[in-house]
Design a protein around this motif. Structure first.
Motif, short mmCIF file in Angstrom:
data_model
loop_
_atom_site.label_atom_id
_atom_site.label_comp_id
_atom_site.label_asym_id
_atom_site.label_seq_id
_atom_site.Cartn_x
_atom_site.Cartn_y
_atom_site.Cartn_z
N GLY A 132 0.82 -1.22 0.00
CA GLY A 132 0.00 0.00 0.00
C GLY A 132 0.85 1.26 0.00
O GLY A 132 0.41 2.31 -0.48
N ALA A 133 2.08 1.14 0.55
CA ALA A 133 2.96 2.30 0.56
C ALA A 133 3.26 2.76 -0.86
O ALA A 133 3.41 3.96 -1.13
CB ALA A 133 4.25 1.97 1.29
N ALA A 134 3.33 1.83 -1.79
CA ALA A 134 3.57 2.19 -3.19
C ALA A 134 2.40 2.97 -3.76
O ALA A 134 2.57 3.93 -4.51
CB ALA A 134 3.83 0.93 -4.02
N LEU A 135 1.19 2.56 -3.40
CA LEU A 135 0.01 3.28 -3.91
C LEU A 135 -0.08 4.68 -3.32
O LEU A 135 -0.43 5.64 -4.00
CB LEU A 135 -1.26 2.49 -3.58
N VAL A 136 0.24 4.78 -2.02
CA VAL A 136 0.22 6.11 -1.40
C VAL A 136 1.22 7.03 -2.09
O VAL A 136 0.91 8.19 -2.44
CB VAL A 136 0.54 6.00 0.10
N ALA A 137 2.42 6.50 -2.30
CA ALA A 137 3.44 7.31 -2.98
C ALA A 137 3.01 7.64 -4.41
O ALA A 137 3.26 8.75 -4.91
CB ALA A 137 4.78 6.57 -2.99
#
Lengths: 425, 299
Positions: A132-137
């Motif tokens: 999910g960190a990739a999507l947030v970024a």
């Protein structure tokens, strides 16, 4: 190509220009005076004249006024000049650990490059823990780029993930926030099938009638995996890929942990999604080095991850990958009552499984995210990332607004000069 | 006089006879209504008691034994007053205006015509005087026959500046009836009162000549919409547009036609002169009682 942060403001300027043009065509102006002794023979009438036919100097005034209005409107609307006219943003978000891999990045950039596409590769921390960190970024990066490049209409997202991630909860939550297709690429070797075999669990160094041995001890001579639970500090000298050493001293802190000066009570322990409630006393906490390894995730030289948490979120048990990367060791800082069936209860099942599970057993294969990422066929529209606000109303480049205002001022001065040169109309 | 030199050269030899016999006056160039014994023989008349015996034709008496008196026509002088209208309306077109194209104003033109007429009258040995009503008030020089009278008139006229709104009729009333009175005006002032005064003067024996000065710019005003004002009625503003030009011209033409007939009805002479006609030609037209061609104007 010229675009505007607030097109409606420029639209108002255009509307005002049309009004000015209309007034020029329909303006009522006083004709020049003329002394005529025979004025008595001129028929009486309205002492005004409506000039519907613009003269040349009127056209110049009209042009000056409209240009000043449009320049002012463009300045206030946040004019943005874009040399590039790419209509598609191809964005790649990868884990921070892949930043050094330039070969991979260059080949991917070449593959995505196109005449009508802008390729952007960025890296995000914490992707290995939760995709999910990739999507947030990606959402944050897409907002920045689409706000700057107004010509972009579509965003194509590619997320590069390690073979396994600690959790997919964040990815599931943030997936709905990405309004289009997410292409998931895996970086790393194939993921082996989960090891579901039973383990040979031995408990060494414990006291007599140790509750840990009662709850976990199991002797299976032909088991492919061995778990060695050491109830005393630092007795193991043997570390093999097939043996998982669990350091769980009866008293004191295990290796990598620091004893707390003030002990406190904690009411519950969480592992594998199950909560074990009991009269626990917290006596140690991870040392700075261990905490750094936990925080660094897979980027650390010897990555560590939490396998059991206290109810307040502090680590209670940690798994560290061995230096060779082919095994792991666990350290547990949970003081159990001397007697009781706390560890034998059903609520303790998650904690027991976490202690004897294979290395990286609870990490999620990233391959499971591939299908979820591509559940939408369409690319994300750029308008979904553009936000309006005072910050977004800036011109690009920054000097475009003052330059347009200066041009408008000069045009107005020119209009004033020409009007006074011509005389009162 | 250098300004008037070419015009005066062009008028050399022009005489200005009175249009009818003048009354008793010192001997001069004009036919007098009086019969006398001096001068050129005209007819015989039987002697009546009281006749001057010196007028008897003694030879005829000796031959026919009848007493006859020799009679002859008298020639008389005709004092000429030239009245120049110097009101503000006569200052059109303004010489400083960009639209005047350097044309003479009506006042400047009337000044030249006045000097020309004075020179012609003076050449007939008539006493010539001038009266000018202008911004500085009224100036007058009584009729004189001496040399330099025309130059004196020119100096007075040169010193006058058009302006104000003095009426001509009161000035006309002050003038003697035994004279020729030339009114140089644009007829835009107190026309009705002036016509009445002229008719009364005419009935009393005066010879009245009206020289109506019309500016070419009044006949063809500049093209384009203008807010026009009468210099003597600045608050009455009207719009002279393309649409109203035709009606303006029609009204002006009608005014001039009516004016000509009214002046002639009083027994006065009337000549309309346009400022774009050479002044010498205008003077000849006035002297000879001819009408100048005025395009589609009154004549």
């Amino acid at each position: 190509m010229l675009s505007f942060a607030s097109p409606w403001l420029f639209g108002m300027a255009v509307a005002a220009s049309l009004v000015v043009a209309g007034l020029h065509l329909l303006s009522v102006r006083r004709p020049p005076p003329l002394m005529l002794p025979t004025a008595r023979f001129v028929p009486d009438g309205d002492a005004r004249a409506v000039a519907r036919q613009a003269r040349l100097n009127d056209v110049l005034l009209l042009v000056l006024r409209i240009a000043a209005l449009l320049a002012t409107g463009a300045a206030l609307a946040g004019a943005r000049w874009q040399g590039a006219t790419a209509s598609q943003l191809r964005m790649v978000v990868a884990d921070e650990a892949l930043r050094a891999d330039t070969v991979w990045r260059d080949s991917l950039t070449r593959a995505l490059a196109g005449d009508d596409a802008l390729v952007d590769v960025s890296f995000a921390r914490g992707v290995s823990r939760d995709a999910g960190a990739a999507l947030v970024a990606a959402v944050r990066r897409a907002s920045d780029i689409t706000a700057t490049h107004r010509a972009i209409s579509r965003v194509d997202l590619t997320v590069v993930l390690p073979a396994r991630v600690a959790s997919r909860a964040g990815f599931d939550a943030w997936r709905s926030q990405w309004p289009g297709r997410v292409r998931v690429m895996l970086r790393g070797g194939p993921v082996s099938a989960a090891d579901t075999s039973a383990a040979d669990v031995s408990v060494v160094g414990g006291v007599r009638d140790d509750i840990v041995e009662a709850a976990l001890g199991r002797s299976l001579a032909d088991a492919p995996r061995r778990v060695r639970i050491e109830r005393v500090a630092s007795v193991t000298t043997e570390r093999t890929a097939s043996t998982i050493v669990v350091s769980w001293p009866t008293n004191g802190a295990p290796d990598g942990w620091e004893a707390q000066s003030v002990q406190d009570t904690v009411g519950a322990l969480v592992a594998n999604g199950e909560v074990l409630v009991g009269p626990f006393v917290r006596t140690a906490s991870p040392s700075r080095v261990l905490q750094a390894r936990i925080d660094s995730g897979t980027a650390a030289f010897a990555p560590a991850r939490v396998i059991a948490w206290w109810s307040d979120g502090a680590p209670a048990a940690v798994e560290q990958t061995t230096a060779g990367g082919n095994g792991c060791a666990r350290s547990v800082s949970v003081m159990l009552p001397a007697a009781g069936d706390l560890l034998l209860s059903n609520e303790a099942r998650g904690f027991r499984r976490a202690l004897i599970a294979p290395c990286d057993a609870d990490r999620v294969p990233s391959s499971s995210l591939v299908k979820d990422g591509s559940r939408s066929d369409s690319l994300a529209p750029a308008t979904a990332f553009r936000i309006t606000g005072s910050r977004q109303n800036r011109s690009d480049p920054w000097w475009l607004t003052p330059a347009l205002l200066a041009v408008a001022t000069m045009l107005l001065l020119g209009e004033w000069w020409w009007r006074h040169r011509e005389g009162p109309v | 006089m250098s300004v008037y030199g070419p015009m005066l050269d062009a008028l050399r030899g022009v005489r200005w006879p009175a249009r009818r016999a003048v009354g008793a006056a010192p001997p001069g160039a004009h036919r007098s209504s009086q019969k006398g014994t001096a001068g050129e023989f005209t007819e015989y008349r039987l002697y009546r008691q009281g006749d001057d015996p010196r007028a008897l034709d003694w030879r005829l008496l000796a031959r026919s034994d009848r007493a006859f008196v020799r009679l002859s026509d008298d020639r008389a002088l005709l004092p000429t007053w030239i009245v120049v209208d110097g009101s503000a309306r006569m200052a059109f077109p303004d010489a400083t205006s960009a639209r005047s194209d350097g044309a003479l104003s009506k006042f400047a033109y009337g000044r030249q015509v006045a000097v020309g007429l004075a020179a012609v009258a003076h050449a007939s040995s008539d006493p010539v005087g001038v009266m000018v009503l202008h911004a500085g008030g009224m100036q007058r020089i009584p009729p004189r026959t001496r040399r330099g009278a025309v130059q004196e008139i020119a100096r007075v006229l040169e010193g006058a500046t058009a302006g104000g709104a003095a009426a001509l009729a009161p000035a006309l009333v002050q003038l003697p009836t035994k004279a020729r009175i030339v009114l140089i005006t644009d007829c835009l002032g107190d026309t009705d009162v002036l016509l009445k005064a002229a008719a009364a003067h005419r009935a009393a024996g005066a010879l009245i000549e009206c020289v109506h000065v019309v500016a070419a710019e009044e006949l063809t005003p500049p093209t384009g919409p203008f807010l026009v004002n009468d210099p003597q009625a600045p608050h009455d503003t009207r719009v002279l547009s393309r649409a109203s030009r035709a009606e303006y011209r029609a009204r002006f033409d009608e005014f001039r036609r009516d004016l000509a007939s009214r002046w002639r009805a009083t027994g006065a002479g009337y000549t309309e002169v346009r400022t774009d006609v050479p002044p010498a030609r205008a003077v000849r037209a006035v002297v000879m009682g001819l009408a100048l061609p005025m395009g589609d104007g009154a004549h």
